[in-house]
Scaffold this motif. Structure first.
Motif, mmCIF file in Angstrom:
data_model
loop_
_atom_site.group_PDB
_atom_site.id
_atom_site.type_symbol
_atom_site.label_atom_id
_atom_site.label_comp_id
_atom_site.label_asym_id
_atom_site.label_seq_id
_atom_site.Cartn_x
_atom_site.Cartn_y
_atom_site.Cartn_z
ATOM 1 N N ALA A 79 48.659 -2.436 35.930
ATOM 2 C CA ALA A 79 49.664 -2.291 36.989
ATOM 3 C C ALA A 79 50.718 -1.291 36.532
ATOM 4 N N SER A 80 51.156 -1.429 35.306
ATOM 5 C CA SER A 80 52.137 -0.510 34.750
ATOM 6 C C SER A 80 51.564 0.903 34.671
ATOM 7 N N HIS A 81 50.327 1.011 34.215
ATOM 8 C CA HIS A 81 49.667 2.313 34.085
ATOM 9 C C HIS A 81 49.580 3.030 35.438
ATOM 10 N N PHE A 82 49.119 2.299 36.463
ATOM 11 C CA PHE A 82 48.987 2.916 37.776
ATOM 12 C C PHE A 82 50.345 3.212 38.411
ATOM 13 N N ALA A 83 51.331 2.361 38.181
ATOM 14 C CA ALA A 83 52.667 2.596 38.728
ATOM 15 C C ALA A 83 53.276 3.859 38.122
ATOM 16 N N LYS A 84 53.096 4.049 36.825
ATOM 17 C CA LYS A 84 53.625 5.254 36.176
ATOM 18 C C LYS A 84 52.921 6.501 36.710
ATOM 19 N N ALA A 85 51.621 6.412 36.914
ATOM 20 C CA ALA A 85 50.876 7.553 37.468
ATOM 21 C C ALA A 85 51.343 7.855 38.892
ATOM 22 N N MET A 86 51.524 6.812 39.692
ATOM 23 C CA MET A 86 51.974 6.977 41.071
ATOM 24 C C MET A 86 53.356 7.623 41.101
ATOM 25 N N LYS A 87 54.239 7.175 40.237
ATOM 26 C CA LYS A 87 55.600 7.711 40.161
ATOM 27 C C LYS A 87 55.589 9.203 39.798
ATOM 28 N N ASN A 88 54.678 9.587 38.916
ATOM 29 C CA ASN A 88 54.596 10.988 38.507
ATOM 30 C C ASN A 88 53.939 11.872 39.568
ATOM 31 N N LEU A 89 53.063 11.301 40.376
ATOM 32 C CA LEU A 89 52.361 12.074 41.400
ATOM 33 C C LEU A 89 53.159 12.257 42.683
ATOM 34 N N ILE A 90 53.887 11.226 43.083
ATOM 35 C CA ILE A 90 54.581 11.254 44.371
ATOM 36 C C ILE A 90 56.073 11.149 44.131
ATOM 37 N N LYS A 91 56.775 12.217 44.418
ATOM 38 C CA LYS A 91 58.207 12.282 44.149
ATOM 39 C C LYS A 91 59.017 11.887 45.391
ATOM 40 N N LEU A 92 58.929 10.617 45.756
ATOM 41 C CA LEU A 92 59.728 10.064 46.843
ATOM 42 C C LEU A 92 60.513 8.882 46.287
ATOM 43 N N LYS A 93 61.763 8.751 46.707
ATOM 44 C CA LYS A 93 62.603 7.678 46.178
ATOM 45 C C LYS A 93 61.976 6.301 46.397
ATOM 46 N N LEU A 94 61.437 6.057 47.586
ATOM 47 C CA LEU A 94 60.831 4.757 47.880
ATOM 48 C C LEU A 94 59.677 4.463 46.917
ATOM 49 N N ILE A 95 58.832 5.468 46.667
ATOM 50 C CA ILE A 95 57.704 5.312 45.743
ATOM 51 C C ILE A 95 58.215 5.097 44.317
ATOM 52 N N GLU A 96 59.204 5.891 43.921
ATOM 53 C CA GLU A 96 59.748 5.753 42.567
ATOM 54 C C GLU A 96 60.383 4.379 42.360
ATOM 55 N N ASP A 97 61.109 3.886 43.383
ATOM 56 C CA ASP A 97 61.728 2.563 43.282
ATOM 57 C C ASP A 97 60.658 1.472 43.171
ATOM 58 N N ALA A 98 59.619 1.572 43.983
ATOM 59 C CA ALA A 98 58.531 0.594 43.932
ATOM 60 C C ALA A 98 57.828 0.650 42.574
ATOM 61 N N ALA A 99 57.572 1.864 42.097
ATOM 62 C CA ALA A 99 56.917 2.037 40.807
ATOM 63 C C ALA A 99 57.781 1.459 39.679
ATOM 64 N N ASN A 100 59.078 1.714 39.723
ATOM 65 C CA ASN A 100 59.973 1.181 38.693
ATOM 66 C C ASN A 100 59.973 -0.350 38.690
ATOM 67 N N PHE A 101 59.934 -0.953 39.873
ATOM 68 C CA PHE A 101 59.880 -2.411 39.986
ATOM 69 C C PHE A 101 58.589 -2.938 39.346
ATOM 70 N N ILE A 102 57.465 -2.298 39.674
ATOM 71 C CA ILE A 102 56.165 -2.716 39.121
ATOM 72 C C ILE A 102 56.157 -2.560 37.604
ATOM 73 N N ILE A 103 56.665 -1.434 37.125
ATOM 74 C CA ILE A 103 56.706 -1.175 35.681
ATOM 75 C C ILE A 103 57.549 -2.241 34.979
ATOM 76 N N LYS A 104 58.721 -2.527 35.535
ATOM 77 C CA LYS A 104 59.619 -3.520 34.931
ATOM 78 C C LYS A 104 58.951 -4.895 34.879
#
Length: 142
Positions: A79-104
């Motif tokens: 989950a962390s691995h895919f969230a970090k990849a998603m965050k790096n691929l899609i530069k949208l605040k909503l995506i980054e916030d969701a990815a940060n939540f998943i990573i945490k």
């Protein structure tokens, strides 16, 4: 009573903290790297070591099946691995916030028995599909 053990496995240092009915695996990046080669075998080895040491430290068996334990570890790591990849691929605040939540949430790897881990039933159910799940995991993690 809090016990810790450092495992040196295949050149990776993993720290595990033992509490009654629950364990925590620290340093998720080292765990991810450890699991990047022969994930099935390495997962079994890690879980067997942890369960044996849990018995030695706590004086009773950790009541989590190996497959459920392994699936939960994979769930956190990937989950962390895919969230970090998603965050790096899609530069949208909503995506980054969701990815940060998943990573945490996924970087804290707590695996506990049914009465202390609200997600244990979820992992127990997924454990029935371990052979299918492993097919979909990345073959190599960077």
């Amino acid at each position: 009573m809090l016990m810790e053990k450092t495992y040196e496995l295949s050149g990776h240092t993993l720290l595990v903290v033992f509490h009654e009915k629950i364990i925590q695996i620290k340093n998720p990046n080292a765990l991810k790297k450890f699991l990047s080669g022969d994930i099935d075998l390495r997962s079994e080895i890690l879980v067997n070591y942890i369960k044996q040491d849990y018995f030695n430290f706590i004086g009773k068996e950790l009541e989590i099946s190996n497959d459920s334990f392994i699936i939960e570890i994979w769930g956190h790591v990937f989950a962390s691995h895919f969230a970090k990849a998603m965050k790096n691929l899609i530069k949208l605040k909503l995506i980054e916030d969701a990815a940060n939540f998943i990573i945490k949430k996924s970087d804290v790897i707590d695996c506990g028995e049914n009465d202390v881990d609200l997600n244990r039933t979820f992992w127990d159910i997924l454990a029935n599909f371990k052979k299918l799940i492993i097919v979909f995991l990345p073959k190599k993690i960077k």
